[in-house]
Design a protein around this motif. Structure first.
Motif, PDB file in Angstrom:
ATOM      1  N   GLN A  92       0.841  -1.212   0.000  1.00  0.00           N
ATOM      2  CA  GLN A  92       0.000   0.000   0.000  1.00  0.00           C
ATOM      3  C   GLN A  92       0.870   1.254   0.000  1.00  0.00           C
ATOM      4  O   GLN A  92       0.603   2.229  -0.710  1.00  0.00           O
ATOM      5  CB  GLN A  92      -0.907  -0.010   1.230  1.00  0.00           C
ATOM      6  CG  GLN A  92      -1.955  -1.103   1.206  1.00  0.00           C
ATOM      7  CD  GLN A  92      -2.782  -1.123   2.480  1.00  0.00           C
ATOM      8  OE1 GLN A  92      -3.077  -0.089   3.075  1.00  0.00           O
ATOM      9  NE2 GLN A  92      -3.165  -2.310   2.909  1.00  0.00           N
ATOM     10  N   ALA A  93       1.934   1.231   0.806  1.00  0.00           N
ATOM     11  CA  ALA A  93       2.811   2.404   0.894  1.00  0.00           C
ATOM     12  C   ALA A  93       3.555   2.622  -0.425  1.00  0.00           C
ATOM     13  O   ALA A  93       3.741   3.773  -0.853  1.00  0.00           O
ATOM     14  CB  ALA A  93       3.800   2.219   2.048  1.00  0.00           C
ATOM     15  N   PHE A  94       3.966   1.550  -1.094  1.00  0.00           N
ATOM     16  CA  PHE A  94       4.637   1.711  -2.393  1.00  0.00           C
ATOM     17  C   PHE A  94       3.716   2.401  -3.394  1.00  0.00           C
ATOM     18  O   PHE A  94       4.140   3.269  -4.155  1.00  0.00           O
ATOM     19  CB  PHE A  94       5.087   0.350  -2.942  1.00  0.00           C
ATOM     20  CG  PHE A  94       6.515   0.000  -2.599  1.00  0.00           C
ATOM     21  CD1 PHE A  94       6.933  -0.094  -1.280  1.00  0.00           C
ATOM     22  CD2 PHE A  94       7.450  -0.236  -3.595  1.00  0.00           C
ATOM     23  CE1 PHE A  94       8.252  -0.398  -0.960  1.00  0.00           C
ATOM     24  CE2 PHE A  94       8.768  -0.544  -3.297  1.00  0.00           C
ATOM     25  CZ  PHE A  94       9.171  -0.627  -1.972  1.00  0.00           C
ATOM     26  N   VAL A  95       2.461   2.024  -3.384  1.00  0.00           N
ATOM     27  CA  VAL A  95       1.512   2.658  -4.315  1.00  0.00           C
ATOM     28  C   VAL A  95       1.321   4.120  -3.928  1.00  0.00           C
ATOM     29  O   VAL A  95       1.399   5.027  -4.768  1.00  0.00           O
ATOM     30  CB  VAL A  95       0.168   1.890  -4.312  1.00  0.00           C
ATOM     31  CG1 VAL A  95      -0.896   2.656  -5.096  1.00  0.00           C
ATOM     32  CG2 VAL A  95       0.367   0.490  -4.904  1.00  0.00           C
ATOM     33  N   LYS A  96       1.126   4.354  -2.644  1.00  0.00           N
ATOM     34  CA  LYS A  96       0.861   5.724  -2.174  1.00  0.00           C
ATOM     35  C   LYS A  96       2.009   6.676  -2.534  1.00  0.00           C
ATOM     36  O   LYS A  96       1.791   7.832  -2.891  1.00  0.00           O
ATOM     37  CB  LYS A  96       0.647   5.695  -0.663  1.00  0.00           C
ATOM     38  CG  LYS A  96       0.292   7.029  -0.122  1.00  0.00           C
ATOM     39  CD  LYS A  96      -0.200   6.944   1.298  1.00  0.00           C
ATOM     40  CE  LYS A  96      -0.328   8.367   1.762  1.00  0.00           C
ATOM     41  NZ  LYS A  96      -1.228   8.777   2.585  1.00  0.00           N
ATOM     42  N   TYR A  97       3.230   6.204  -2.443  1.00  0.00           N
ATOM     43  CA  TYR A  97       4.390   7.067  -2.692  1.00  0.00           C
ATOM     44  C   TYR A  97       4.883   7.024  -4.139  1.00  0.00           C
ATOM     45  O   TYR A  97       5.937   7.569  -4.452  1.00  0.00           O
ATOM     46  CB  TYR A  97       5.536   6.717  -1.733  1.00  0.00           C
ATOM     47  CG  TYR A  97       5.358   7.403  -0.413  1.00  0.00           C
ATOM     48  CD1 TYR A  97       5.884   8.669  -0.181  1.00  0.00           C
ATOM     49  CD2 TYR A  97       4.607   6.811   0.587  1.00  0.00           C
ATOM     50  CE1 TYR A  97       5.673   9.323   1.027  1.00  0.00           C
ATOM     51  CE2 TYR A  97       4.397   7.446   1.790  1.00  0.00           C
ATOM     52  CZ  TYR A  97       4.931   8.708   2.006  1.00  0.00           C
ATOM     53  OH  TYR A  97       4.709   9.349   3.196  1.00  0.00           O
TER      54      TYR A  97
END
Ligand code: FES
Ligand code: FES
Length: 160
Positions: free
Chosen positions: A87-92
């Motif tokens: 999720q964090a990879f997508v968000k950033y």
């Protein structure tokens, strides 16, 4: 010879030859989320976790890790149920062409297992073996920092 592994939580039996690389055994058996580029241990695209430690699977003899617990990126999460790191990879915006992404996520996961609050230098070291041609790593480092924070919060919530 028959080899038994525990892959993403499920017992799997494959017929392998003594010289087979783990990367090829995984790909031949449908684990297409494991990428492979250089086949020389240089790019990290083929990273999997073996007993929670990241390895370049192109350099691992399949016969040498019989009985091991192997984790591919799909063992952490998928599009319907992504892991917090995913999720964090997508968000950033840390996923561009995506070729390095499975390996980077697994390396980050292994880091956060042993150190839930890593420094930026620790994160850069952990991702060092996963070459990305599309970015300067800033997004990935930010994503791992955020994932670490989210994972710590989730753990605290579970304890409360
Ligand atoms: S394919 Fe294994 S490190 Fe490049
Ligand atoms: S996102 Fe393209 S190689 Fe890393």
């Amino acid at each position: 010879m028959e080899a038994v592994y525990r892959i993403n939580g499920k017992e799997k039996r494959f017929d392998i030859s003594p010289g087979d690389r783990l990367l090829d055994v995984l790909k031949d058996n449908g684990y297409m989320e494991v990428k492979g580029d250089c086949y020389e241990g240089l790019c990290g695209a083929c990273t999997v976790l073996i007993d929670n430690i990241p390895y370049a699977s192109c350099m691992v003899p399949a016969a040498g890790v019989c009985g091991a617990k192997i984790t591919t990126v799909k063992g952490l999460g998928d599009i319907t149920n992504p892991h917090l790191i995913q999720q964090a990879f997508v968000k950033y915006g840390a996923v561009q062409c995506g070729y390095c992404t499975p390996g980077q996520i697994l390396s980050a996961y292994a880091l956060l297992l042993r150190d839930p609050d890593p420094s930026e230098e620790d994160i850069r070291m952990a991702l060092d073996g996963n070459l990305c041609r599309c970015s300067g790593y800033a997004q990935q480092v930010a994503a791992v920092k955020m994932a670490a924070e989210m994972m710590r919060e989730a753990e605290n919530d579970d304890r409360a």
